[in-house]
Write an enzyme that holds these catalytic residues in place. Structure first.
Site, PDB file in Angstrom:
ATOM      1  N   HIS A 164      -5.457  -5.627   0.285  1.00 48.45           N
ATOM      2  CA  HIS A 164      -4.537  -5.452  -0.831  1.00 48.45           C
ATOM      3  C   HIS A 164      -5.050  -6.125  -2.090  1.00 48.45           C
ATOM      4  O   HIS A 164      -5.017  -5.556  -3.182  1.00 48.45           O
ATOM      5  CB  HIS A 164      -3.180  -6.044  -0.432  1.00 48.45           C
ATOM      6  CG  HIS A 164      -2.063  -5.556  -1.268  1.00 48.45           C
ATOM      7  ND1 HIS A 164      -1.493  -4.325  -1.085  1.00 48.45           N
ATOM      8  CD2 HIS A 164      -1.424  -6.115  -2.313  1.00 48.45           C
ATOM      9  CE1 HIS A 164      -0.542  -4.153  -1.963  1.00 48.45           C
ATOM     10  NE2 HIS A 164      -0.477  -5.229  -2.727  1.00 48.45           N
ATOM     11  N   GLU A 187       1.568   2.255  -6.697  1.00 46.13           N
ATOM     12  CA  GLU A 187       1.190   1.046  -5.921  1.00 46.13           C
ATOM     13  C   GLU A 187      -0.236   1.161  -5.403  1.00 46.13           C
ATOM     14  O   GLU A 187      -0.572   2.106  -4.687  1.00 46.13           O
ATOM     15  CB  GLU A 187       2.165   0.866  -4.753  1.00 46.13           C
ATOM     16  CG  GLU A 187       1.895  -0.409  -3.964  1.00 46.13           C
ATOM     17  CD  GLU A 187       2.915  -0.657  -2.859  1.00 46.13           C
ATOM     18  OE1 GLU A 187       4.076  -0.217  -2.985  1.00 46.13           O
ATOM     19  OE2 GLU A 187       2.540  -1.300  -1.863  1.00 46.13           O
ATOM     20  N   ASP A 205      13.111  15.700  -4.292  1.00 46.40           N
ATOM     21  CA  ASP A 205      14.045  14.672  -4.745  1.00 46.40           C
ATOM     22  C   ASP A 205      13.928  13.442  -3.841  1.00 46.40           C
ATOM     23  O   ASP A 205      14.476  13.411  -2.740  1.00 46.40           O
ATOM     24  CB  ASP A 205      15.456  15.281  -4.675  1.00 46.40           C
ATOM     25  CG  ASP A 205      16.534  14.332  -5.144  1.00 46.40           C
ATOM     26  OD1 ASP A 205      16.281  13.124  -5.244  1.00 46.40           O
ATOM     27  OD2 ASP A 205      17.653  14.814  -5.392  1.00 46.40           O
TER      28      ASP A 205
HETATM   29  C1  MEV Z   1       3.791  -2.640   1.167  1.00 44.10           C
HETATM   30  O1  MEV Z   1       4.076  -1.733   0.122  1.00 44.10           O
HETATM   31  C2  MEV Z   1       4.239  -2.059   2.488  1.00 44.10           C
HETATM   32  C3  MEV Z   1       4.087  -3.007   3.683  1.00 44.10           C
HETATM   33  O2  MEV Z   1       4.778  -4.232   3.442  1.00 44.10           O
HETATM   34  C4  MEV Z   1       4.667  -2.292   4.874  1.00 44.10           C
HETATM   35  C5  MEV Z   1       4.777  -3.151   6.117  1.00 44.10           C
HETATM   36  O3  MEV Z   1       4.932  -4.384   6.011  1.00 44.10           O
HETATM   37  O4  MEV Z   1       4.736  -2.556   7.200  1.00 44.10           O
HETATM   38  C6  MEV Z   1       2.653  -3.366   3.921  1.00 44.10           C
END
Ligand code: MEV
Length: 442
Positions: free
Chosen positions: A393, A85, A296
């Site tokens: 993001h 990710e 794991d």
């Molecule tokens: C994304 O992989 C994780 C988040 O959604 C966590 C959150 O909302 O605290 C950004």
């Protein structure tokens, strides 16, 4: 229409591939090429990976990234993270840097006890079973001494075995509930071997026991298996600083930041829909280090989420407060990890990751992993309560979209520069890339 096959596991790797590609793919040649493309040229290395599991046909890559600048109990770490990710490694690195300038992370292992159970049915009641168990207990330990002697020599082993009466919930259901200390091993094999031996001793001694009726002698062992619920294998990680030090720029005071941040945590404490996503963010950090260090992640995930529900409602794994002007953000989380055994001595990248972490003991690794989870959650909440998550993001996502359209290096350079000042969206990137390509043709 696909078909079933018998004897698949006995086929050679290339015959397995032939069967797969001819059964499932319209272009068998191209499917085969993709599978083979991921084989490693180093035959020994490939064989090692082939033998980790059964029916291996190729390797499945995940990127291994690193997040530097983690100060944990005054020692600096670069944390390896295996994850697909985008943004996760960048977020971890950002949180590490932020807290590096504010004293770093403080951690402590609270407990390291692991649990295993022999689940069995007994047709009598607890009053006849308990005295039998009390007399049996030393024998259970003694008859597993071949399995436990090395672990015991190193300071671990069986801590206790209890008889538990579960007949109020399920007819005739009892357990041998055993606790273990497995030191630097995750301990699954050790615990399961001990439990299977307990089950054998339990059955054979019951058969001979004079105090039991004929029916009672036939104890029915249902199964013997460790539990991945490890509420007593617990680690704490925290960060703290004066509230005013949280501010990075004049636009947002430390107090305003702390207020929103704590409210975000409070919401995750009481609202399961939010808690699941909040904890998913924690697990972004945790799983990535678990994978990189050959542990794991399914066991860790199962145990952590059970722990998050321990009060009867799924809730936040992290907590935050301001007291006497000090902001504190922390987690207490169950992590059953190993730094010896399993993949840790086999997978070259796992060995490398562990060396990067100064070859930690299991206890040290628990602390590093908990920090990765806390850092990840800090970074997510910081973005969510200030700029929103999409800004950062989508910038990271840009590269994924460009790769999807097979953009070349020049195109990537031009478009990365373009999207420094423009909002990234799937359609905006597609449009800009098309335009660039059309303009290039002119
Ligand atoms: C994304 O992989 C994780 C988040 O959604 C966590 C959150 O909302 O605290 C950004």
């Amino acid at each position: 229409m696909s078909k079933s096959i018998s004897g698949f596991s006995k086929l050679s790797k290339s015959k397995k591939i032939d069967w797969i590609v001819s059964t499932y793919f319209s272009n068998a040649e191209s499917a085969k090429n993709i599978l083979i493309q991921y084989w490693n040229n180093n035959e020994k290395l490939q064989q090692l990976h082939d033998e980790f599991i059964e029916n291996t046909i190729t390797n499945y890559y995940l990127p291994l990234g690193v997040a530097p600048n983690f100060l944990i109990n005054d020692k600096l770490y670069t944390i390896p993270m295996a994850i697909e990710e985008s943004s996760v490694v960048a977020a971890a690195s950002k949180a590490a840097k932020f807290w590096l300038e504010r004293g770093g992370f403080k951690t402590k292992v609270i407990s390291t006890t692991k649990i295993g159970q022999v689940h069995f049915k007994f047709s009598g009641n607890i009053n006849t079973l308990q005295p039998f168990f009390n007399a049996l207990k030393p024998k259970l330990i003694e008859e597993s001494s071949d399995i436990t002697k090395n672990m015991t020599k190193r300071g671990g082993g069986i801590l206790d075995i209890e008889l538990r009466d579960k007949t109020a919930e399920l007819e005739n259901y009892y357990q041998l509930h055993a606790s273990f200390e497995t030191l630097d091993a995750m301990g699954a094999n050790f615990i399961n071997s001990c439990l299977e031996q307990f089950a054998k001793t339990l059955k054979s001694e019951a058969l001979k026991h004079q105090g039991f009726s004929e029916d009672e002698r036939g104890i029915d062992v249902i199964m013997s298996i460790l539990s991945n619920y490890v509420p007593d294998c617990l680690v704490r990680a925290e960060v703290s600083c004066p509230v005013e030090d949280l501010s990075e720029n004049k636009a947002l005071s430390g107090e305003a930041f702390a207020h929103k941040f704590i409210e975000a945590v409070n919401i995750a404490e009481i609202e399961p829909f939010r808690a699941v996503t909040h904890n998913k963010g924690v697990m972004n950090g945790i799983d990535a280090v678990i994978l990189a260090t050959g542990n794991d992640f399914r066991a860790v995930e199962a145990g952590v989420h059970a722990y998050a529900s321990r009060h009867g409602r799924y809730s936040s794994l992290t907590h935050a407060k301001v007291e006497d002007g000090i902001f504190t953000f922390w987690t207490e989380i169950p992590l059953a990890l190993g730094t010896v055994g399993g993949l840790t001595g086999l997978h070259p990248l796992v060995k490398l990751s562990l060396e990067m972490l100064h070859n930690p003991s299991a206890k040290e690794l628990m602390q590093i992993v908990a920090v990765a989870g806390l850092a990840q959650n800090f970074a997510a909440l910081r973005s969510l309560t200030t700029t929103g998550i999409q800004q950062g993001h989508m910038k990271m996502h840009l590269m994924n979209i460009l790769n999807q359209f097979e953009a070349n290096t020049d195109e990537k350079e031009v478009l990365t520069a373009h999207f420094k000042n423009n909002t990234v969206s799937h359609s905006a990137v597609t449009e800009a890339l098309n335009k660039l390509r059309v303009d290039g043709e002119k």
